[in-house]
Enzyme design. Structure first.
Site, PDB file in Angstrom:
ATOM      1  N   ARG A   6     -14.385  54.445 -28.349  1.00 49.31           N
ATOM      2  CA  ARG A   6     -14.077  54.956 -29.880  1.00 49.31           C
ATOM      3  C   ARG A   6     -15.465  55.703 -30.940  1.00 49.31           C
ATOM      4  O   ARG A   6     -15.702  54.985 -30.697  1.00 49.31           O
ATOM      5  CB  ARG A   6     -12.881  53.941 -30.549  1.00 49.31           C
ATOM      6  CG  ARG A   6     -12.539  53.033 -31.056  1.00 49.31           C
ATOM      7  CD  ARG A   6     -11.830  51.990 -31.386  1.00 49.31           C
ATOM      8  NE  ARG A   6     -11.792  51.874 -32.679  1.00 49.31           N
ATOM      9  CZ  ARG A   6     -11.039  50.218 -33.001  1.00 49.31           C
ATOM     10  NH1 ARG A   6     -10.217  49.863 -32.069  1.00 49.31           N
ATOM     11  NH2 ARG A   6     -10.589  49.737 -34.815  1.00 49.31           N
ATOM     12  N   ASN A  60      -9.987  54.935 -39.524  1.00 48.50           N
ATOM     13  CA  ASN A  60      -9.322  53.713 -39.064  1.00 48.50           C
ATOM     14  C   ASN A  60     -10.983  53.409 -39.015  1.00 48.50           C
ATOM     15  O   ASN A  60     -11.178  53.067 -38.892  1.00 48.50           O
ATOM     16  CB  ASN A  60      -8.576  53.423 -38.115  1.00 48.50           C
ATOM     17  CG  ASN A  60      -8.449  52.317 -37.715  1.00 48.50           C
ATOM     18  OD1 ASN A  60      -7.416  51.819 -38.113  1.00 48.50           O
ATOM     19  ND2 ASN A  60      -8.984  51.796 -37.073  1.00 48.50           N
ATOM     20  N   GLU A  61     -10.746  52.100 -40.480  1.00 49.99           N
ATOM     21  CA  GLU A  61     -11.959  50.405 -40.420  1.00 49.99           C
ATOM     22  C   GLU A  61     -13.600  52.105 -39.944  1.00 49.99           C
ATOM     23  O   GLU A  61     -14.001  51.130 -39.255  1.00 49.99           O
ATOM     24  CB  GLU A  61     -11.428  50.110 -39.111  1.00 49.99           C
ATOM     25  CG  GLU A  61     -10.295  49.385 -39.695  1.00 49.99           C
ATOM     26  CD  GLU A  61     -10.055  48.451 -37.543  1.00 49.99           C
ATOM     27  OE1 GLU A  61      -9.785  47.074 -38.244  1.00 49.99           O
ATOM     28  OE2 GLU A  61     -10.799  48.777 -36.646  1.00 49.99           O
ATOM     29  N   GLU A  64      -3.965  45.107 -41.461  1.00 53.43           N
ATOM     30  CA  GLU A  64      -4.110  44.471 -39.512  1.00 53.43           C
ATOM     31  C   GLU A  64      -4.495  42.688 -40.265  1.00 53.43           C
ATOM     32  O   GLU A  64      -5.003  42.437 -40.755  1.00 53.43           O
ATOM     33  CB  GLU A  64      -5.073  45.362 -39.063  1.00 53.43           C
ATOM     34  CG  GLU A  64      -5.005  46.329 -38.313  1.00 53.43           C
ATOM     35  CD  GLU A  64      -5.136  46.768 -37.664  1.00 53.43           C
ATOM     36  OE1 GLU A  64      -6.605  46.414 -37.190  1.00 53.43           O
ATOM     37  OE2 GLU A  64      -6.481  48.169 -37.586  1.00 53.43           O
ATOM     38  N   TRP A 100     -10.695  40.381 -28.108  1.00 52.07           N
ATOM     39  CA  TRP A 100     -12.455  40.371 -28.379  1.00 52.07           C
ATOM     40  C   TRP A 100     -13.633  39.426 -28.518  1.00 52.07           C
ATOM     41  O   TRP A 100     -14.563  39.926 -28.933  1.00 52.07           O
ATOM     42  CB  TRP A 100     -12.797  41.424 -29.978  1.00 52.07           C
ATOM     43  CG  TRP A 100     -12.086  41.553 -30.705  1.00 52.07           C
ATOM     44  CD1 TRP A 100     -11.048  41.731 -30.942  1.00 52.07           C
ATOM     45  CD2 TRP A 100     -12.233  40.877 -31.527  1.00 52.07           C
ATOM     46  NE1 TRP A 100     -10.632  41.700 -32.713  1.00 52.07           N
ATOM     47  CE2 TRP A 100     -11.624  40.587 -32.663  1.00 52.07           C
ATOM     48  CE3 TRP A 100     -13.659  40.378 -32.091  1.00 52.07           C
ATOM     49  CZ2 TRP A 100     -11.210  40.914 -33.829  1.00 52.07           C
ATOM     50  CZ3 TRP A 100     -13.589  39.421 -33.512  1.00 52.07           C
ATOM     51  CH2 TRP A 100     -12.837  39.363 -34.515  1.00 52.07           C
ATOM     52  N   GLU A 109      -7.471  47.089 -25.685  1.00 45.44           N
ATOM     53  CA  GLU A 109      -6.995  45.777 -26.366  1.00 45.44           C
ATOM     54  C   GLU A 109      -5.208  45.361 -26.088  1.00 45.44           C
ATOM     55  O   GLU A 109      -5.077  44.767 -26.521  1.00 45.44           O
ATOM     56  CB  GLU A 109      -6.393  46.507 -28.039  1.00 45.44           C
ATOM     57  CG  GLU A 109      -8.094  47.164 -28.381  1.00 45.44           C
ATOM     58  CD  GLU A 109      -8.180  47.021 -29.726  1.00 45.44           C
ATOM     59  OE1 GLU A 109      -8.214  46.175 -30.761  1.00 45.44           O
ATOM     60  OE2 GLU A 109      -7.481  47.697 -30.362  1.00 45.44           O
ATOM     61  N   LYS A 110      -5.195  45.428 -24.459  1.00 44.88           N
ATOM     62  CA  LYS A 110      -4.669  44.706 -23.802  1.00 44.88           C
ATOM     63  C   LYS A 110      -3.721  42.871 -23.596  1.00 44.88           C
ATOM     64  O   LYS A 110      -2.500  42.959 -23.984  1.00 44.88           O
ATOM     65  CB  LYS A 110      -3.775  45.408 -22.687  1.00 44.88           C
ATOM     66  CG  LYS A 110      -5.065  45.165 -21.505  1.00 44.88           C
ATOM     67  CD  LYS A 110      -5.003  45.241 -19.956  1.00 44.88           C
ATOM     68  CE  LYS A 110      -5.899  44.960 -18.549  1.00 44.88           C
ATOM     69  NZ  LYS A 110      -7.581  45.363 -19.253  1.00 44.88           N
ATOM     70  N   PHE A 111      -5.021  42.635 -23.745  1.00 49.42           N
ATOM     71  CA  PHE A 111      -4.731  41.730 -24.849  1.00 49.42           C
ATOM     72  C   PHE A 111      -4.769  40.745 -25.487  1.00 49.42           C
ATOM     73  O   PHE A 111      -4.565  39.696 -25.942  1.00 49.42           O
ATOM     74  CB  PHE A 111      -5.866  40.985 -23.886  1.00 49.42           C
ATOM     75  CG  PHE A 111      -5.388  40.276 -22.404  1.00 49.42           C
ATOM     76  CD1 PHE A 111      -5.120  39.911 -21.944  1.00 49.42           C
ATOM     77  CD2 PHE A 111      -6.609  41.171 -21.616  1.00 49.42           C
ATOM     78  CE1 PHE A 111      -5.356  39.252 -20.181  1.00 49.42           C
ATOM     79  CE2 PHE A 111      -6.400  40.921 -19.686  1.00 49.42           C
ATOM     80  CZ  PHE A 111      -5.422  40.202 -19.600  1.00 49.42           C
ATOM     81  N   HIS A 112      -4.534  42.059 -26.740  1.00 50.33           N
ATOM     82  CA  HIS A 112      -4.541  41.539 -28.113  1.00 50.33           C
ATOM     83  C   HIS A 112      -3.206  41.490 -28.333  1.00 50.33           C
ATOM     84  O   HIS A 112      -1.654  42.678 -27.904  1.00 50.33           O
ATOM     85  CB  HIS A 112      -4.937  43.071 -28.908  1.00 50.33           C
ATOM     86  CG  HIS A 112      -5.598  43.165 -30.299  1.00 50.33           C
ATOM     87  ND1 HIS A 112      -3.867  41.878 -30.876  1.00 50.33           N
ATOM     88  CD2 HIS A 112      -6.337  42.793 -31.275  1.00 50.33           C
ATOM     89  CE1 HIS A 112      -4.819  42.414 -32.824  1.00 50.33           C
ATOM     90  NE2 HIS A 112      -5.819  42.618 -32.442  1.00 50.33           N
TER      91      HIS A 112
END
Length: 656
Positions: free
Chosen positions: A103, A141-142, A298, A306, A346-349
């Site tokens: 990204r 975003n960010e 957020e 991460w 980011e599936k573990f976020h």
């Protein structure tokens, strides 16, 4: 009080969407951020837009009573763009390309990216400008989170234009940059490049200007998108999410452009003291636009994905950190994200609705927090702070340049003083050197290496009007071009402080050869000095402490001088953590600054929001706290004279 998080329905079958809305209502969600990473779904190819799915999502949310913070989707260009226009891709200082597959893979100064982004934003804004669900616009975003700077030919051309606007002539640039050194005199702006990979140190003013240009280049993107939203007839507030003390972007400038400040914050549960860094971030964010409440856009409900080790938050810790933001001025608590992703990086976020489902601590805490926030009355503004700490991006950028007497981590040194103030339970605002200092009793200004004439005059005026100022080692060294002023060091504050700096006296780092510490004997007792032990000469100041050992033994280390109605202090070293504690205790007493509540344990914090106090126990042990002043518990409506707070427990009180 808004409550919710990022919602990414394009990751899920449409049959899941109604269930999402039902669960959002159950959790007390009032607003979601929608479409942040949806560019490829909204625009599958150039010139073709698909809004049917987004129409259905927004209408569904609206029917469920959930407002929308609608994103412009420009944060992650779709694959077709880089395939068709590879010139939009950014490069690092070695000339290596950042390729798609992640990204933020766009050059911020790319004319092609800007054209395509504006077309997308215009199409979205024209379609949804008057939709009743849309209450806020979320641009990009960010910004610069992962791509801190671009060195491509896009940046080269834009940097040259930026420099020409700033300096007017190449002669002015040569003068400001000191380009006569190392044969760097330029004959035209076309000869200037970004500070790409070089054999040795770059020109420091070139580095400083490139950091300014980079911040401005990203800001131009935000301004472009905001204007496209306004041109489409949208009147809702426009924002983009900040990231606290984030080095690449000067948020003092950015805050002037956003209608409401929003921020992303991820303190590390592995660090038992991380709540103090989180408090600094939230005080900074509140201070960026103090007249307008801000939103925590957020945070995580639980573990991240991460860090090297992604510890879960302890039971109650998510609510405690959320209330820390509320106590420091937030009118919204949101998360990344609503439903935890099945795939992707980011599936573990963690998320509000976790993979493990509803019978989880995370979900129960999400629902409980939604109820607690909904029960709050409208909260007043104002921090009640009598203490300010000075923080400046230009100075930060200049200190990051190489070739200084010693490496100074500006953010860490600022936060060291902040932690000392926080442990004293003092309310703190964060201000730029030129900020309004009226109303403060004590101002702490760490390591203001780069100090403009306007900033110096502001600090002098604060002291003369009755304020107490602490300036520290390696301050007032260079001008806005990172060049020495005539007359040596400390030229603008010399008379105010009544001292002269002869040498900076760099100390060795632990493990290196040489003197690593400079103990100071002072009115606050003995403490260790680190990093610098400056050689001072006293003209008209009173000596409050001297170095006890080493090269500067017997020489002044801590001084004060009366100026007008106030007092100006100078510390010729960097104190240890415990030394900062003792110095803040002394300075707060001298300035007459008292905590909002007295007798609090070290892990309990109190924040002021007008007449409302938020008291939070960030420790792992229960604490009982006596309350001397008359206050009412907003949850019960009853007067309380003592609090019993479990680990990560909190109370919201109102002064009578």
């Amino acid at each position: 009080m808004h409550y919710g998080g990022d919602y990414n329905p394009e990751q899920w079958p449409e049959a899941v969407w109604p269930e999402d809305v039902r669960r959002m209502r159950e959790a007390g969600v009032t607003m979601v951020s929608l479409g942040i990473f949806s560019w490829s779904r909204i625009q599958p190819e150039e010139g073709l837009f698909d809004f049917d799915w987004l129409d259905r999502v927004i209408d569904l949310l609206h029917e469920g009573g959930i407002a929308v913070d609608l994103a412009t989707a420009t944060a992650s260009p779709p694959p077709w763009m880089s395939a068709k226009y590879p010139e939009i891709l950014p490069q690092d200082d070695n000339g290596a390309t950042y390729w798609p597959g992640s990204r933020q893979h766009y050059a911020p100064a790319s004319p092609v990216y800007r054209r395509l982004a504006r077309e997308l934003v215009t199409a979205i804004a024209e379609r949804y400008a008057s939709h009743p669900a849309v209450v806020l616009w979320h641009v990009n975003n960010e910004y610069a989170c992962h791509l801190h700077a671009d060195y491509s030919d896009n940046a080269r051309d834009a940097f040259r234009e930026w420099l020409e606007r700033k300096y007017g002539t190449i002669e002015e640039l040569n003068s400001a940059w000191g380009a006569a050194f190392w044969s760097q005199l330029y004959g035209s702006f076309d000869q200037v490049f970004p500070p790409r990979k070089a054999p040795y140190s770059h020109n420091p003013t070139q580095l400083l200007d490139f950091r300014r240009f980079t911040s401005d280049s990203f800001l131009e993107l935000f301004q472009m998108e905001k204007q496209a939203i306004r041109d489409a007839g949208a009147t809702q507030p426009v924002t983009t999410n900040f990231m606290g003390a984030f080095a690449p972007l000067d948020y003092w400038r950015w805050a002037q452009e956003v209608d409401v400040v929003t921020d992303d914050a991820y303190p590390d549960p592995n660090d038992p003291e991380s709540f103090r860094a989180a408090a600094f971030q939230r005080d900074l964010v509140r201070s960026l636009k103090p007249e307008v409440p801000w939103l925590l856009m957020e945070q995580s409900t639980n573990a991240l994905n991460w860090r090297p080790s992604n510890a879960p938050k302890a039971p109650g810790q998510m609510a405690a950190l959320s209330m820390q933001a509320v106590g420091r001025g937030a009118d919204g608590i949101l998360f990344f994200q609503w439903r935890q992703s099945q795939g992707g990086a980011e599936k573990f976020h963690s998320a509000m609705l976790p993979h493990a489902g509803l019978d989880t601590r995370t979900w129960r805490e999400v629902v409980a927090l939604g109820g607690e926030l909904a029960a709050l009355p409208q909260l007043p503004g104002g921090s009640g702070a009598k203490v300010a700490i000075v923080f400046d991006w230009d100075n930060w950028w200049a200190l990051r340049n190489p070739d200084h007497p010693v490496i100074l981590d500006y953010l860490e040194l600022v936060q060291r003083w902040y932690r000392a103030l926080h442990r004293r339970h003092l309310s703190v605002d964060v201000v730029p050197p030129t900020g309004d200092l009226t109303g403060y009793s004590l101002v702490v200004a760490p390591q203001l290496y780069l100090l403009t004439e306007e900033g110096a005059a502001n600090l002098r005026g604060f002291v003369d009007a009755g304020g107490h100022l602490l300036a520290t080692a390696f301050s007032d060294v260079v001008d806005e071009d990172d060049r020495f002023r005539p007359g040596g060091y400390l030229t603008q504050l010399r008379e105010l402080l009544g001292i002269r700096v002869e040498d900076f006296g760099a100390l060795a780092f632990p493990g290196q050869l040489g003197q690593t510490s400079a103990p100071v004997d002072s009115v606050v007792g003995e403490f260790a000095g680190e990093l610098l032990a400056e050689e001072l000469s006293v003209d008209s100041a009173e000596v409050l402490g001297t170095f006890a050992e080493g090269r500067t033994a017997g020489r002044p280390a801590f001084t004060v001088r009366q100026s007008g109605a106030g007092r100006a202090y100078y510390l010729a070293t960097v104190p240890s953590e415990s030394g900062a504690d003792e110095l803040i205790r002394y300075l707060a007493d001298e300035a007459g600054v008292e905590p909002s509540l007295s007798g609090l344990p070290a892990t309990v914090e109190v924040t002021e929001r007008g007449d409302v106090l938020v008291v939070i126990n960030h420790g792992t042990m229960a604490e009982r706290i006596a309350i001397a002043e008359p206050v009412d518990d907003l949850a019960s409506g009853e007067q309380v004279k003592a609090l019993s707070l479990e680990p990560f427990g909190f109370a919201v009180l109102r002064r009578r």
